[in-house]
Design a protein around this motif. Structure first.
Motif, short mmCIF file in Angstrom:
data_model
loop_
_atom_site.label_atom_id
_atom_site.label_comp_id
_atom_site.label_asym_id
_atom_site.label_seq_id
_atom_site.Cartn_x
_atom_site.Cartn_y
_atom_site.Cartn_z
N ALA A 254 121.18 0.56 156.65
CA ALA A 254 122.39 1.02 157.33
C ALA A 254 123.62 0.30 156.79
CB ALA A 254 122.26 0.79 158.84
N LEU A 255 123.50 -1.00 156.53
CA LEU A 255 124.65 -1.74 156.00
C LEU A 255 125.03 -1.25 154.60
CD1 LEU A 255 123.99 -5.43 157.09
CD2 LEU A 255 126.03 -4.09 157.60
N ARG A 256 124.03 -1.04 153.77
CA ARG A 256 124.33 -0.58 152.41
C ARG A 256 124.93 0.82 152.45
NH1 ARG A 256 119.00 -2.84 149.04
NH2 ARG A 256 119.72 -5.02 148.96
N GLY A 257 124.45 1.63 153.38
CA GLY A 257 125.03 2.97 153.51
C GLY A 257 126.47 2.94 153.99
N ARG A 258 126.79 2.02 154.89
CA ARG A 258 128.13 1.92 155.43
C ARG A 258 129.10 1.26 154.44
NH1 ARG A 258 132.28 3.89 158.30
NH2 ARG A 258 133.57 2.25 159.24
N LEU A 259 128.65 0.19 153.80
CA LEU A 259 129.57 -0.64 153.02
C LEU A 259 129.61 -0.30 151.54
CD1 LEU A 259 128.73 -4.07 154.71
CD2 LEU A 259 130.76 -2.64 155.11
N GLY A 260 128.54 0.28 151.02
CA GLY A 260 128.52 0.63 149.59
C GLY A 260 128.80 -0.59 148.72
N ASP A 261 129.71 -0.42 147.75
CA ASP A 261 129.99 -1.53 146.83
C ASP A 261 130.86 -2.62 147.46
OD1 ASP A 261 132.45 -0.28 146.89
OD2 ASP A 261 132.48 0.27 144.78
N GLN A 262 131.23 -2.44 148.72
CA GLN A 262 131.95 -3.50 149.42
C GLN A 262 130.99 -4.57 149.96
OE1 GLN A 262 135.64 -3.74 149.82
NE2 GLN A 262 135.04 -2.56 148.00
N LEU A 263 129.69 -4.31 149.86
CA LEU A 263 128.70 -5.33 150.19
C LEU A 263 128.54 -6.21 148.96
CD1 LEU A 263 126.65 -6.39 152.28
CD2 LEU A 263 124.96 -4.86 151.26
N VAL A 264 129.29 -7.33 148.94
CA VAL A 264 129.37 -8.13 147.73
C VAL A 264 128.22 -9.12 147.57
CG1 VAL A 264 131.87 -7.90 147.59
CG2 VAL A 264 130.90 -9.82 148.84
N ARG A 265 127.54 -9.47 148.67
CA ARG A 265 126.37 -10.32 148.61
C ARG A 265 125.41 -9.92 149.72
NH1 ARG A 265 127.89 -12.35 144.41
NH2 ARG A 265 127.52 -14.47 143.65
#
Length: 355
Positions: A254-265
């Protein structure tokens, strides 16, 4: 000497337990006998068992010398023990120490580097295992020790050390350029201790927790926001570091789906739901690695002083967040283990067992 006992769990079924009786070991020259006195039991101990093979936690206290077969494992505990027999100069009978202990009545150690602060266990089978787990701190030479805080130390010191080093690594890396830090299992002791250390020192702190733990987690005051796992879609899409203390695959997805490339770590820290998460994450946090770095940066005394200062700040407030559930004896240890394993322990509760 009087007989001893050992509590063990099935390595392939952590809900299968046994209490085995046995003779207290005789000592060889250079060894000492510790009587296990007071221990804590939290989800952290279950994590040790879940990762028993992968992280070699089963190897600290092998079952063979205790008359148990290889299908059994001894989940490590943290707590206090007393020296009841010693062949080692400088280590007196009656000395009280804090450290990594088996779920058993006694532990034979081979003390090395004995000084006022304590000693290291130099037993051959522990030589290749992570050294921080082999340190036993004397209560008389430990600046973080206070007799009236033993329950807090039993329950929180190992967790807080992980939290302290985690927060330090994040800050040491300038928070990886993030403007938001998201912690899963935010009601867990390790998570909120890390949040306590990080709060007000950079990025916005967001705690993720289950709906039933929202009120408790918000009451702590160490997160800037607390969000249900069901509401991940409401998170701000900004540069974010995810500190994963739950291991839940659905949360990561869910986090990867929401944040995409804004998930930096995406950093795996622990696993409160017993799902190994190291392979799914981009990297894994291991406290002894950051500890070694800071021991070089600051020296052992410098690291000890910084930890002690942080612990004292935390200890001033955490007593208000905790209800100690006290038990006595091996049966209480088994009951606590099964309760924690099943996830039935409320976040405010901490198990302390007097053995």
């Amino acid at each position: 000497m009087a007989d001893s006992w050992t509590f063990a769990v099935g390595r392939d079924d952590l809900g299968r337990t046994t209490l085995a009786d046995g003779a207290t070991p005789d000592l060889s020259e250079g060894e000492a006998l510790l009587r296990v006195d007071r221990v804590g039991l939290t989800a952290n101990n279950v994590t040790y068992a879940v990762l028993g093979v992968a992280m070699r936690y089963w190897e600290f206290f092998p079952p063979g010398p205790r008359g148990l077969g290889p299908q059994w494992g001894l989940p490590p505990l943290w707590g206090f023990a007393e020296v009841v027999e010693s062949t080692v100069a400088g280590l007196a009978v009656g000395q009280r120490v804090y450290g990594y202990l088996p779920p058993a009545g006694h532990l034979v150690v081979r003390p090395d580097r004995v000084d006022a602060s304590g000693f290291r266990d130099a037993s051959e089978h522990r030589a290749a295992l992570p050294s921080p787990y082999n340190v036993y701190r004397s209560t008389t030479g430990d600046p973080a020790y206070r007799a009236d805080q033993e329950d807090l130390l039993v329950l929180f010191r190992p967790l807080f050390f992980t939290s302290f080093m985690l927060a330090d690594q994040v800050l040491d890396n300038d928070c990886y350029g993030a403007t938001s830090l998201v912690l899963s299992s935010a009601s867990s002791k390790t998570a909120y201790a890390a949040a306590f250390e990080l709060h007000g020192r950079g990025p916005r702190l967001v705690g993720l927790t289950s709906p039933g733990n929202l009120a408790f987690t918000r009451s702590l005051g160490c997160y800037d926001a607390v969000v249900s796992y069901d509401d991940i879609a409401t998170l701000d899409v900004v540069p974010t570091v995810y500190l994963d203390l739950s291991g839940a695959p659905s949360t990561r997805t869910a986090l990867r789906g929401r944040l995409g490339d804004q998930l930096v770590r995406d950093i795996a820290v622990g696993l409160t739901n017993q799902t190994p998460n190291a392979d799914a994450a981009e990297e894994v946090f291991f406290a002894p690695v950051q500890m070694r770095k800071r021991s070089l940066d600051w020296g052992r005394d410098g690291l000890d002083q910084r930890f002690t200062d942080a612990w004292r700040r935390f200890a001033e407030v955490v007593g208000g967040w905790l209800d100690v559930r006290a038990g006595a004896g091996p049966d209480a240890l088994r009951d606590a283990w099964l309760e924690v394993l099943a996830g039935r322990t409320p976040p405010r509760v901490g198990h302390v067992i007097q053995l």
